[in-house]
Design a protein around this motif. Structure first.
Motif, PDB file in Angstrom:
ATOM      1  N   LEU A 188      -9.092  13.920 -94.431  1.00 45.61           N
ATOM      2  CA  LEU A 188      -8.683  12.775 -93.614  1.00 45.61           C
ATOM      3  C   LEU A 188      -8.932  11.467 -94.351  1.00 45.61           C
ATOM      4  CD1 LEU A 188     -10.126  13.993 -90.190  1.00 45.61           C
ATOM      5  CD2 LEU A 188      -7.733  14.040 -90.929  1.00 45.61           C
ATOM      6  N   ILE A 189      -9.894  11.492 -95.267  1.00 43.70           N
ATOM      7  CA  ILE A 189     -10.160  10.352 -96.143  1.00 43.70           C
ATOM      8  C   ILE A 189     -10.349  10.886 -97.565  1.00 43.70           C
ATOM      9  CG2 ILE A 189     -11.173   8.871 -94.361  1.00 43.70           C
ATOM     10  CD1 ILE A 189     -13.945   9.732 -95.288  1.00 43.70           C
ATOM     11  N   GLN A 190     -10.181  10.023 -98.539  1.00 46.37           N
ATOM     12  CA  GLN A 190     -10.312  10.427 -99.934  1.00 46.37           C
ATOM     13  C   GLN A 190     -11.728  10.163-100.434  1.00 46.37           C
ATOM     14  OE1 GLN A 190      -7.944  11.736-102.427  1.00 46.37           O
ATOM     15  NE2 GLN A 190      -7.155  12.407-100.447  1.00 46.37           N
ATOM     16  N   PRO A 191     -12.302  11.073-101.216  1.00 45.57           N
ATOM     17  CA  PRO A 191     -13.627  10.814-101.785  1.00 45.57           C
ATOM     18  C   PRO A 191     -13.567   9.706-102.833  1.00 45.57           C
ATOM     19  CG  PRO A 191     -12.700  12.809-102.731  1.00 45.57           C
ATOM     20  CD  PRO A 191     -11.753  12.367-101.654  1.00 45.57           C
ATOM     21  N   THR A 192     -14.661   8.988-102.969  1.00 42.11           N
ATOM     22  CA  THR A 192     -14.761   8.004-104.048  1.00 42.11           C
ATOM     23  C   THR A 192     -14.991   8.718-105.371  1.00 42.11           C
ATOM     24  OG1 THR A 192     -15.639   6.383-102.496  1.00 42.11           O
ATOM     25  CG2 THR A 192     -15.963   5.928-104.838  1.00 42.11           C
ATOM     26  N   THR A 193     -15.900   9.706-105.352  1.00 40.73           N
ATOM     27  CA  THR A 193     -16.091  10.585-106.508  1.00 40.73           C
ATOM     28  C   THR A 193     -16.270  12.009-105.989  1.00 40.73           C
ATOM     29  OG1 THR A 193     -18.511  10.450-106.541  1.00 40.73           O
ATOM     30  CG2 THR A 193     -17.309   8.763-107.777  1.00 40.73           C
ATOM     31  N   GLY A 194     -16.094  12.971-106.884  1.00 42.45           N
ATOM     32  CA  GLY A 194     -16.345  14.361-106.543  1.00 42.45           C
ATOM     33  C   GLY A 194     -15.239  14.985-105.709  1.00 42.45           C
ATOM     34  N   HIS A 195     -15.559  16.165-105.174  1.00 43.06           N
ATOM     35  CA  HIS A 195     -14.547  16.896-104.421  1.00 43.06           C
ATOM     36  C   HIS A 195     -15.194  17.932-103.516  1.00 43.06           C
ATOM     37  CE1 HIS A 195     -15.095  19.206-108.249  1.00 43.06           C
ATOM     38  NE2 HIS A 195     -15.249  20.190-107.366  1.00 43.06           N
ATOM     39  N   VAL A 196     -14.377  18.483-102.615  1.00 38.01           N
ATOM     40  CA  VAL A 196     -14.772  19.603-101.763  1.00 38.01           C
ATOM     41  C   VAL A 196     -13.846  20.772-102.076  1.00 38.01           C
ATOM     42  CG1 VAL A 196     -15.049  20.457 -99.405  1.00 38.01           C
ATOM     43  CG2 VAL A 196     -15.534  18.051 -99.910  1.00 38.01           C
ATOM     44  N   ILE A 197     -14.442  21.942-102.299  1.00 35.89           N
ATOM     45  CA  ILE A 197     -13.699  23.179-102.498  1.00 35.89           C
ATOM     46  C   ILE A 197     -13.876  24.035-101.246  1.00 35.89           C
ATOM     47  CG2 ILE A 197     -13.438  25.272-103.886  1.00 35.89           C
ATOM     48  CD1 ILE A 197     -12.803  22.877-105.537  1.00 35.89           C
ATOM     49  N   ASN A 198     -12.765  24.474-100.647  1.00 41.39           N
ATOM     50  CA  ASN A 198     -12.793  25.334 -99.469  1.00 41.39           C
ATOM     51  C   ASN A 198     -12.102  26.645 -99.833  1.00 41.39           C
ATOM     52  OD1 ASN A 198     -12.551  26.608 -96.986  1.00 41.39           O
ATOM     53  ND2 ASN A 198     -11.732  24.822 -95.914  1.00 41.39           N
ATOM     54  N   ASN A 199     -12.905  27.702 -99.985  1.00 34.47           N
ATOM     55  CA  ASN A 199     -12.368  29.019-100.327  1.00 34.47           C
ATOM     56  C   ASN A 199     -11.487  28.969-101.579  1.00 34.47           C
ATOM     57  OD1 ASN A 199     -12.215  31.775 -99.878  1.00 34.47           O
ATOM     58  ND2 ASN A 199     -10.458  31.636 -98.512  1.00 34.47           N
ATOM     59  N   GLY A 200     -11.990  28.272-102.582  1.00 36.37           N
ATOM     60  CA  GLY A 200     -11.294  28.192-103.865  1.00 36.37           C
ATOM     61  C   GLY A 200     -10.236  27.118-103.966  1.00 36.37           C
ATOM     62  N   VAL A 201     -10.025  26.364-102.878  1.00 36.29           N
ATOM     63  CA  VAL A 201      -8.984  25.341-102.859  1.00 36.29           C
ATOM     64  C   VAL A 201      -9.628  23.948-102.789  1.00 36.29           C
ATOM     65  CG1 VAL A 201      -6.967  24.447-101.629  1.00 36.29           C
ATOM     66  CG2 VAL A 201      -7.441  26.915-101.615  1.00 36.29           C
ATOM     67  N   GLN A 202      -9.254  23.063-103.710  1.00 39.32           N
ATOM     68  CA  GLN A 202      -9.733  21.680-103.646  1.00 39.32           C
ATOM     69  C   GLN A 202      -8.928  20.949-102.581  1.00 39.32           C
ATOM     70  OE1 GLN A 202     -10.631  19.724-107.356  1.00 39.32           O
ATOM     71  NE2 GLN A 202     -10.115  17.697-106.517  1.00 39.32           N
ATOM     72  N   VAL A 203      -9.623  20.477-101.535  1.00 38.31           N
ATOM     73  CA  VAL A 203      -8.908  20.066-100.319  1.00 38.31           C
ATOM     74  C   VAL A 203      -8.066  18.802-100.506  1.00 38.31           C
ATOM     75  CG1 VAL A 203     -10.631  21.169 -98.828  1.00 38.31           C
ATOM     76  CG2 VAL A 203     -10.860  18.734 -99.362  1.00 38.31           C
ATOM     77  N   ASN A 204      -8.424  17.934-101.445  1.00 36.77           N
ATOM     78  CA  ASN A 204      -7.658  16.692-101.581  1.00 36.77           C
ATOM     79  C   ASN A 204      -6.540  16.788-102.614  1.00 36.77           C
ATOM     80  OD1 ASN A 204      -9.532  16.751-103.699  1.00 36.77           O
ATOM     81  ND2 ASN A 204      -9.514  14.521-103.920  1.00 36.77           N
ATOM     82  N   THR A 205      -6.335  17.997-103.178  1.00 38.04           N
ATOM     83  CA  THR A 205      -5.238  18.156-104.134  1.00 38.04           C
ATOM     84  C   THR A 205      -4.265  19.265-103.735  1.00 38.04           C
ATOM     85  OG1 THR A 205      -6.528  19.690-105.510  1.00 38.04           O
ATOM     86  CG2 THR A 205      -6.640  17.331-106.067  1.00 38.04           C
ATOM     87  N   SER A 206      -4.597  20.014-102.668  1.00 41.65           N
ATOM     88  CA  SER A 206      -3.728  21.098-102.205  1.00 41.65           C
ATOM     89  C   SER A 206      -3.890  21.247-100.703  1.00 41.65           C
ATOM     90  CB  SER A 206      -4.103  22.409-102.903  1.00 41.65           C
ATOM     91  OG  SER A 206      -3.480  23.506-102.258  1.00 41.65           O
ATOM     92  N   GLU A 207      -2.839  21.731-100.033  1.00 37.88           N
ATOM     93  CA  GLU A 207      -2.922  21.969 -98.598  1.00 37.88           C
ATOM     94  C   GLU A 207      -3.107  23.453 -98.278  1.00 37.88           C
ATOM     95  OE1 GLU A 207       0.253  20.110 -96.487  1.00 37.88           O
ATOM     96  OE2 GLU A 207      -0.469  18.098 -96.975  1.00 37.88           O
ATOM     97  N   ALA A 208      -3.407  24.256 -99.287  1.00 35.49           N
ATOM     98  CA  ALA A 208      -3.508  25.703 -99.098  1.00 35.49           C
ATOM     99  C   ALA A 208      -4.711  26.109 -98.248  1.00 35.49           C
ATOM    100  CB  ALA A 208      -3.573  26.402-100.455  1.00 35.49           C
TER     101      ALA A 208
END
Length: 239
Positions: free
Chosen positions: A50-70
């Motif tokens: 819903l918002i973009q991280p300033t740094t870093g990322h979140v991986i959900n079940n192998g998917v980076q949430v801010n670069t894919s909708e999988a």
């Protein structure tokens, strides 16, 4: 299942979240507690892109949430009533969510039948729009909608707020049942320390955007949390 790495969110000169490393295994019932402004909703918002991280990322079940909708087909949430569609009836809303998640009306009806006690005769068949329901009943509808489509990850932000005591007890049972299966990762934030201690096997405490406690729930957890927040209040009063 879920991994946050070097995750920060900054607004201007203020950093509201700073999580160096956090891993939430599949099937864990995970609680997030902290005072207002601690970063709980910010963390969930980053998890849900819903918002973009300033740094870093979140991986959900192998998917980076801010670069894919999988990640979306297996992840669901209820953050607050603004995520509902107010001009729909609850039934229309449930069927709409069902369509998005590949469920037909019979599938949705089958799920809803499991929550008759939770709805307490106040949601279905009332011929009311969602916008006309009480805050508590809007919350009930949003929470149950998050279970449609057999999600693997369910995120609930302050699910106990605005619910009467009977409904809170029923909701605790629902969350415990979800967690028992070991297949659904449940993330719950709450201001109510006793509720979150009762339903979550692990609790992380956020303070000013940082993790200050990471606790495997035991009989001593509630006392530990109460002592932490009581001490925090005293420390802040002294400054």
């Amino acid at each position: 299942m879920i991994q946050s790495k070097n995750l920060t969110k900054t607004y201007g000169s203020q950093t509201v979240l700073n999580i160096e490393d956090l891993v939430i295994p599949k099937g864990q019932s995970f609680g997030l507690v902290g005072n207002n402004g601690a970063g709980k909703t910010t963390f969930f918002s980053l998890l849900l892109d819903l918002i973009q991280p300033t740094t870093g990322h979140v991986i959900n079940n192998g998917v980076q949430v801010n670069t894919s909708e999988a990640w979306k087909p297996f992840t669901s949430s209820f953050i607050d009533e603004t995520f509902l569609i107010g001009y729909l009836t609850p039934e229309e809303y449930f069927y709409f969510i069902g369509e998005l998640r590949g469920q037909n009306k019979a599938d949705v009806d089958g799920l809803l039948s499991q929550f008759e006690d939770f709805f307490h005769g106040e949601i279905l068949g009332q011929k009311k729009y969602l916008r006309d329901l009480s805050k508590g009943n809007q919350k009930k509808a949003g929470i149950v909608a998050s279970f449609i489509g057999n999600p693997e990850v369910v995120i609930l932000d302050e699910p106990f707020a605005n619910l009467d005591p009977t409904t809170q007890i029923r909701l605790k049972g629902i969350i415990k049942d979800l967690a028992k299966k070991g297949e659904v990762t449940v993330l719950v934030s709450s201001h109510d320390l006793s509720h979150v201690t009762e339903v979550c096997e692990r609790i992380v405490v956020l303070n000013k955007g940082q993790i200050v406690r990471d606790i495997q729930t035991s009989e001593a957890t509630l006392r530990e949390l109460e002592s932490f927040f009581a001490g925090k209040n005293r420390r802040e009063e002294q400054h």
